[in-house]
Design an enzyme around this catalytic site. Structure first.
Site, PDB file in Angstrom:
ATOM      1  N   ASP A  33     -11.475   6.386 -24.040  1.00 26.56           N
ATOM      2  CA  ASP A  33     -10.706   7.634 -23.433  1.00 26.56           C
ATOM      3  C   ASP A  33      -9.091   7.438 -23.898  1.00 26.56           C
ATOM      4  O   ASP A  33      -8.615   6.486 -23.870  1.00 26.56           O
ATOM      5  CB  ASP A  33     -10.715   7.471 -21.891  1.00 26.56           C
ATOM      6  N   ILE A  34      -8.673   8.738 -24.264  1.00 29.10           N
ATOM      7  CA  ILE A  34      -7.164   8.578 -24.617  1.00 29.10           C
ATOM      8  C   ILE A  34      -6.104   8.255 -23.579  1.00 29.10           C
ATOM      9  O   ILE A  34      -5.100   7.779 -23.826  1.00 29.10           O
ATOM     10  CB  ILE A  34      -6.904  10.108 -25.208  1.00 29.10           C
ATOM     11  N   ASN A  45     -17.643  13.997 -14.164  1.00 31.63           N
ATOM     12  CA  ASN A  45     -17.044  14.870 -13.278  1.00 31.63           C
ATOM     13  C   ASN A  45     -17.760  16.323 -13.820  1.00 31.63           C
ATOM     14  O   ASN A  45     -17.979  16.498 -15.085  1.00 31.63           O
ATOM     15  CB  ASN A  45     -15.743  14.972 -13.745  1.00 31.63           C
ATOM     16  N   GLN A  92     -13.593  18.682 -13.712  1.00 28.72           N
ATOM     17  CA  GLN A  92     -13.846  18.431 -15.081  1.00 28.72           C
ATOM     18  C   GLN A  92     -12.888  19.284 -16.178  1.00 28.72           C
ATOM     19  O   GLN A  92     -12.642  20.431 -15.795  1.00 28.72           O
ATOM     20  CB  GLN A  92     -15.212  18.931 -15.328  1.00 28.72           C
ATOM     21  N   HIS A 109     -19.753  14.438 -20.512  1.00 26.46           N
ATOM     22  CA  HIS A 109     -19.121  13.024 -20.927  1.00 26.46           C
ATOM     23  C   HIS A 109     -19.470  12.421 -19.660  1.00 26.46           C
ATOM     24  O   HIS A 109     -19.290  12.634 -18.521  1.00 26.46           O
ATOM     25  CB  HIS A 109     -17.830  13.011 -21.109  1.00 26.46           C
ATOM     26  N   HIS A 113     -18.038   8.713 -17.910  1.00 25.45           N
ATOM     27  CA  HIS A 113     -16.870   7.825 -17.894  1.00 25.45           C
ATOM     28  C   HIS A 113     -17.569   6.454 -17.450  1.00 25.45           C
ATOM     29  O   HIS A 113     -18.116   6.476 -16.691  1.00 25.45           O
ATOM     30  CB  HIS A 113     -15.998   8.375 -17.005  1.00 25.45           C
TER      31      HIS A 113
END
Ligand code: AMP
Length: 127
Positions: free
Chosen positions: A35-36, A97, A104, A110, A112
């Site tokens: 994750d960024i 999410n 979301q 996706h 997490h």
């Protein structure tokens, strides 16, 4: 079920190689990357390669092969991270999410995977 997939979302662009990512693991059915903006010491996103907006879209519309392949990839990510309690890992949280209530941001399914510290309550009391 009536979903329209936006192929200009950021994860679609990552899958097409149009923007970079820090790949953690890739299989025929899934891509896992960092994750960024990590929310924990370990924060990996796992996405299916097919065009699915969210988890219920995927669960209803994906093929059995895609569902098995994606789910196995999540297992492989947990194994590579070493977070499974069965192997003395510290555990993790898997979150999908979804929609407005789930807040979301990216309309491509996706999961997490968060770990590296005790994460606290799933939802803060009173929120
Ligand atoms: P969500 O609110 O569940 O849709 O979360 C979307 C997640 O995607 C957030 O945690 C973002 O930090 C992450 N994210 C957005 N853009 C990127 C990117 N280019 N590479 C990696 N993670 C990203």
């Amino acid at each position: 079920m009536n979903y329209t997939y936006d192929d200009q979302n950021v994860f679609a662009k990552i899958l097409r190689g149009e923007i970079p990512n820090k790949t953690f693991l890739e299989t025929e059915y899934a891509l896992a990357f960092e994750d960024i903006a990590p929310q924990a010491p370990i924060h990996i996103l796992v996405i299916p390669k097919g065009p699915y907006v969210n988890y219920d879209h995927f669960a209803n519309a994906a093929s059995d092969e895609e569902i098995v392949g994606f789910t196995r990839a999540i297992g492989q990510v947990c194994e590579k991270l070493g977070v499974q309690p069965s192997h003395d890992g510290m555990g993790y949280r898997a979150i999908a999410n979804t929609g407005d209530a789930g807040v979301q941001e990216v309309p491509h399914l996706h999961i997490h995977i968060l770990s590296g510290r005790v994460l606290g309550r799933m939802i803060p009391k009173g929120s």
